[in-house]
Design an enzyme around this catalytic site. Structure first.
Site, PDB file in Angstrom:
ATOM      1  N   HIS A  72       0.840  -1.202   0.000  1.00  0.00           N
ATOM      2  CA  HIS A  72       0.000   0.000   0.000  1.00  0.00           C
ATOM      3  C   HIS A  72       0.873   1.249   0.000  1.00  0.00           C
ATOM      4  CE1 HIS A  72      -4.193  -1.558   1.348  1.00  0.00           C
ATOM      5  NE2 HIS A  72      -3.649  -2.310   0.412  1.00  0.00           N
ATOM      6  N   TYR A 201      -9.388   5.617   7.291  1.00  0.00           N
ATOM      7  CA  TYR A 201      -9.557   5.978   8.704  1.00  0.00           C
ATOM      8  C   TYR A 201     -10.593   7.098   8.739  1.00  0.00           C
ATOM      9  CZ  TYR A 201      -5.230   3.462   9.978  1.00  0.00           C
ATOM     10  OH  TYR A 201      -4.276   2.502  10.207  1.00  0.00           O
ATOM     11  N   PRO A 295      -4.698   0.415  19.043  1.00  0.00           N
ATOM     12  CA  PRO A 295      -4.356  -0.077  17.697  1.00  0.00           C
ATOM     13  C   PRO A 295      -4.370   0.968  16.577  1.00  0.00           C
ATOM     14  CG  PRO A 295      -6.526  -0.854  18.374  1.00  0.00           C
ATOM     15  CD  PRO A 295      -5.929  -0.189  19.569  1.00  0.00           C
ATOM     16  N   LYS A 299       0.646   0.089  15.201  1.00  0.00           N
ATOM     17  CA  LYS A 299       2.040   0.054  15.658  1.00  0.00           C
ATOM     18  C   LYS A 299       2.420  -1.167  16.493  1.00  0.00           C
ATOM     19  CE  LYS A 299       3.621   3.302  13.559  1.00  0.00           C
ATOM     20  NZ  LYS A 299       4.269   2.854  12.391  1.00  0.00           N
ATOM     21  N   TYR A 387       3.780   6.584  10.299  1.00  0.00           N
ATOM     22  CA  TYR A 387       2.962   5.424   9.909  1.00  0.00           C
ATOM     23  C   TYR A 387       3.814   4.359   9.221  1.00  0.00           C
ATOM     24  CZ  TYR A 387      -1.302   2.945   8.563  1.00  0.00           C
ATOM     25  OH  TYR A 387      -2.295   2.003   8.436  1.00  0.00           O
TER      26      TYR A 387
HETATM   27  P1  FAD Z   1       1.927 -11.561  21.635  1.00  0.00           P
HETATM   28  O1  FAD Z   1       1.509 -11.602  20.222  1.00  0.00           O
HETATM   29  O2  FAD Z   1       0.942 -11.271  22.684  1.00  0.00           O
HETATM   30  O3  FAD Z   1       2.693 -12.909  21.947  1.00  0.00           O
HETATM   31  C1  FAD Z   1       2.998 -13.322  23.259  1.00  0.00           C
HETATM   32  C2  FAD Z   1       3.022 -14.825  23.266  1.00  0.00           C
HETATM   33  O4  FAD Z   1       3.429 -15.272  24.554  1.00  0.00           O
HETATM   34  C3  FAD Z   1       1.651 -15.424  23.009  1.00  0.00           C
HETATM   35  O5  FAD Z   1       1.747 -16.392  21.983  1.00  0.00           O
HETATM   36  C4  FAD Z   1       1.243 -16.033  24.347  1.00  0.00           C
HETATM   37  O6  FAD Z   1       0.437 -17.174  24.177  1.00  0.00           O
HETATM   38  C5  FAD Z   1       2.601 -16.350  24.952  1.00  0.00           C
HETATM   39  N1  FAD Z   1       2.631 -16.385  26.410  1.00  0.00           N
HETATM   40  C6  FAD Z   1       1.983 -15.571  27.282  1.00  0.00           C
HETATM   41  N2  FAD Z   1       2.255 -15.920  28.545  1.00  0.00           N
HETATM   42  C7  FAD Z   1       3.110 -16.975  28.473  1.00  0.00           C
HETATM   43  C8  FAD Z   1       3.753 -17.776  29.452  1.00  0.00           C
HETATM   44  N3  FAD Z   1       3.574 -17.562  30.761  1.00  0.00           N
HETATM   45  N4  FAD Z   1       4.554 -18.784  29.033  1.00  0.00           N
HETATM   46  C9  FAD Z   1       4.763 -19.017  27.708  1.00  0.00           C
HETATM   47  N5  FAD Z   1       4.158 -18.280  26.732  1.00  0.00           N
HETATM   48  C10 FAD Z   1       3.351 -17.272  27.124  1.00  0.00           C
HETATM   49  N6  FAD Z   1      -1.789  -4.356  16.610  1.00  0.00           N
HETATM   50  C11 FAD Z   1      -1.961  -3.688  15.496  1.00  0.00           C
HETATM   51  O7  FAD Z   1      -1.008  -3.069  15.031  1.00  0.00           O
HETATM   52  N7  FAD Z   1      -3.175  -3.715  14.843  1.00  0.00           N
HETATM   53  C12 FAD Z   1      -4.235  -4.443  15.314  1.00  0.00           C
HETATM   54  O8  FAD Z   1      -5.297  -4.468  14.725  1.00  0.00           O
HETATM   55  C13 FAD Z   1      -4.082  -5.147  16.499  1.00  0.00           C
HETATM   56  N8  FAD Z   1      -5.101  -5.863  17.012  1.00  0.00           N
HETATM   57  C14 FAD Z   1      -4.907  -6.517  18.192  1.00  0.00           C
HETATM   58  C15 FAD Z   1      -5.945  -7.245  18.746  1.00  0.00           C
HETATM   59  C16 FAD Z   1      -5.785  -7.892  19.972  1.00  0.00           C
HETATM   60  C17 FAD Z   1      -6.941  -8.667  20.570  1.00  0.00           C
HETATM   61  C18 FAD Z   1      -4.552  -7.800  20.650  1.00  0.00           C
HETATM   62  C19 FAD Z   1      -4.340  -8.480  21.997  1.00  0.00           C
HETATM   63  C20 FAD Z   1      -3.502  -7.085  20.066  1.00  0.00           C
HETATM   64  C21 FAD Z   1      -3.669  -6.442  18.846  1.00  0.00           C
HETATM   65  N9  FAD Z   1      -2.639  -5.732  18.263  1.00  0.00           N
HETATM   66  C22 FAD Z   1      -2.811  -5.073  17.119  1.00  0.00           C
HETATM   67  C23 FAD Z   1      -1.314  -5.672  18.843  1.00  0.00           C
HETATM   68  C24 FAD Z   1      -0.387  -6.707  18.222  1.00  0.00           C
HETATM   69  O9  FAD Z   1      -1.088  -7.850  17.847  1.00  0.00           O
HETATM   70  C25 FAD Z   1       0.655  -7.004  19.276  1.00  0.00           C
HETATM   71  O10 FAD Z   1       1.356  -5.812  19.539  1.00  0.00           O
HETATM   72  C26 FAD Z   1       1.616  -8.116  18.877  1.00  0.00           C
HETATM   73  O11 FAD Z   1       0.965  -9.352  18.868  1.00  0.00           O
HETATM   74  C27 FAD Z   1       2.784  -8.155  19.857  1.00  0.00           C
HETATM   75  O12 FAD Z   1       3.566  -9.292  19.655  1.00  0.00           O
HETATM   76  P2  FAD Z   1       4.263  -9.994  20.873  1.00  0.00           P
HETATM   77  O13 FAD Z   1       4.971 -11.172  20.293  1.00  0.00           O
HETATM   78  O14 FAD Z   1       5.028  -9.001  21.648  1.00  0.00           O
HETATM   79  O15 FAD Z   1       3.102 -10.449  21.854  1.00  0.00           O
HETATM   80  C1  DHB Z   2      -5.433  -2.835  11.003  1.00  0.00           C
HETATM   81  C2  DHB Z   2      -5.390  -2.542  12.326  1.00  0.00           C
HETATM   82  C3  DHB Z   2      -5.041  -1.270  12.724  1.00  0.00           C
HETATM   83  O1  DHB Z   2      -4.964  -0.970  14.025  1.00  0.00           O
HETATM   84  C4  DHB Z   2      -4.759  -0.283  11.811  1.00  0.00           C
HETATM   85  O2  DHB Z   2      -4.442   0.958  12.242  1.00  0.00           O
HETATM   86  C5  DHB Z   2      -4.793  -0.592  10.490  1.00  0.00           C
HETATM   87  C6  DHB Z   2      -5.142  -1.879  10.080  1.00  0.00           C
HETATM   88  C7  DHB Z   2      -5.804  -4.199  10.568  1.00  0.00           C
HETATM   89  O3  DHB Z   2      -6.096  -5.039  11.437  1.00  0.00           O
HETATM   90  O4  DHB Z   2      -5.846  -4.453   9.362  1.00  0.00           O
END
Ligand code: FAD
Ligand code: DHB
Length: 394
Positions: A72, A201, A295, A299, A387
């Site tokens: 994009h 947005y 979200p 980021k 962004y």
């Molecule tokens: P996570 O993806 O949370 O991974 C952590 C991992 O650790 C998980 O697999 C979990 O199962 C594991 N874990 C937890 N505790 C333990 C333990 N005690 N022992 C072993 N393993 C463990 N960001 C965006 O930019 N856009 C979005 O639309 C968006 N939507 C989101 C929706 C939801 C519901 C959530 C929760 C987050 C969203 N985010 C979004 C944020 C983005 O998904 C996260 O910032 C990203 O997943 C971070 O990655 P991570 O690996 O740090 O953490």
């Molecule tokens: C998506 C999520 C976001 O928070 C955003 O700013 C843009 C796209 C997505 O899930 O596609």
């Protein structure tokens, strides 16, 4: 069990770190509490900024992303019944973003790790991280009904917001900065082709809405809803009607989104949170384990990737030269970028959403801010720069 780097959590942060370490010849073990299917299906982010795309390619995990991801070149800001395009490459010297779902990134990284990386244990729940201030930090975990200990040179907590690794930083050393928001997102996945080529947005008197996508046949759509909303109160028709109303354009009266079966529906609360420092002794934190953002602006996943890129470089330097200099500065280096993203996410969230307590004056300020971005290349460049992902050290 013994390894060089023990990684708690097999989300994007833990999996990408394991890959980058593998490429640098450093052994690791990843402990993930959930099963593989759960981790691969968890619906979350969808937008990869340029540095994340570059890192996935460098980690050898870019092939399917480059085939199937959608590049994009901009987004649309919609407010006051009109749309305004923000052109990314033109404003940033060529940077773009990639639409490629977190579920797919995770699938690619897991497949690579199982094929050619170190151990990745599913169903392995970390119970505690100990010995941060010793030379042999360890993770106590439960796997297949047995408690075991993984002893390491370093432990990296990539276990997300509800993980246990953060507790290895003593309470007296750790500070958490937080903000909550008076609204949530209702997110849906729908088997309907996205009607827009780019993300939209929308600021509207009825609240925020976002049109995103997962592919050329699957839409990802979000609506601002009150905190505590039960998705059951939002039957599909109500969601589509509300989306139509919030995306309405003065120039296209009666226009409607293309509807299709809704395959997933959930409510996401919003929070900003940063825990400092991101390192204590030989325990380091990365991704959601250390910080979360609302979200808006996409980021979260990108920050998680940025942390582990910095960390992998620091660990590679440590094992190549013996110098701990980059590990010593990891927290400060990562936090600079974290706070920039915290501000950007806060800015996008508060500029585009309607706070239930906001006055007509506040709304006028939001519209003035959006108008400034639409009218001024300087203001638009600031948004585009944030962004698409700031350069490291930038
Ligand atoms: P996570 O993806 O949370 O991974 C952590 C991992 O650790 C998980 O697999 C979990 O199962 C594991 N874990 C937890 N505790 C333990 C333990 N005690 N022992 C072993 N393993 C463990 N960001 C965006 O930019 N856009 C979005 O639309 C968006 N939507 C989101 C929706 C939801 C519901 C959530 C929760 C987050 C969203 N985010 C979004 C944020 C983005 O998904 C996260 O910032 C990203 O997943 C971070 O990655 P991570 O690996 O740090 O953490
Ligand atoms: C998506 C999520 C976001 O928070 C955003 O700013 C843009 C796209 C997505 O899930 O596609």
């Amino acid at each position: 069990m013994r390894t060089t780097v023990g990684i708690v959590g097999g989300g994007p942060a833990g999996l990408l770190l394991a890959r980058l370490l593998h490429r640098a010849g450093i052994a690791s073990v990843v402990l993930e509490s959930r099963d593989r299917g759960y981790v691969e299906r968890r619906q979350r982010a969808g937008i990869l900024e340029q540095p994340t795309v570059d890192a996935l390619r460098a980690a050898g995990a870019g092939a399917r992303m480059d085939r199937e991801g959608l590049v994009h070149d901009g987004i649309e800001l919609r407010f006051g019944g009109r749309g305004h395009r923000i052109d990314f490459p033109g404003l940033t010297g060529g940077r773009r973003v990639m639409v490629y779902a977190q579920t797919e990134v995770v699938k690619d990284l897991i497949a690579l790790q199982l094929a050619e990386g170190g151990p990745l244990l599913f169903g392995a729940e970390a119970l505690a991280v100990t010995g941060a201030d010793t030379d042999t930090p360890a993770v106590r975990f439960r796997h297949e009904g047995r408690e075991q200990v993984l002893t390491c040179d370093y432990v990296v907590g990539c276990d997300g917001f509800h993980g246990v690794a953060r507790d290895a930083v003593p309470e007296g050393v750790r500070t958490t900065y937080e903000r909550t928001y008076p609204y949530s997102w209702l997110g849906i996945l729908a088997d309907a082709p996205p009607v827009y080529e780019e993300l939209v947005y929308a600021h509207s008197p009825r609240g925020f809405a976002l049109a995103s996508m997962r592919s050329t046949s699957v839409s990802r759509l979000y609506l601002q809803v009150p905190n505590g909303t039960d998705p059951a109160d939002w039957p599909d028709a109500r969601i589509w009607d509300e989306l139509d109303a919030r995306f309405a354009l003065d120039a296209a009266p009666g226009w409607r989104l293309e509807r299709g079966p809704v395959t997933a529906k959930s409510v996401l609360p919003m929070r900003s949170s940063v825990t400092e420092p991101m390192r204590y002794g030989r325990v380091l934190l990365a991704g959601d384990a250390a910080h979360i953002v609302p979200p808006t602006g996409a980021k979260g996943l990108n920050l998680a990737a940025a942390d582990v890129i910095v960390l992998a470089r620091a660990l590679a330097a440590r094992y190549a030269t013996g110098s701990t200099e980059l590990l010593d500065t990891y927290s400060a280096t990562a936090l600079r970028r974290v706070w920039r993203a915290e501000h950007f996410s806060y800015f996008m969230t508060t500029t585009l959403h309607t706070d239930p307590a906001q006055s007509a004056f506040d709304t006028r300020l939001q519209l003035s801010e959006l108008d400034r971005i639409a009218a001024s290349p300087h203001a638009a460049a600031e948004l585009a720069d944030n962004y698409t992902g700031l350069a490291f050290g930038g």
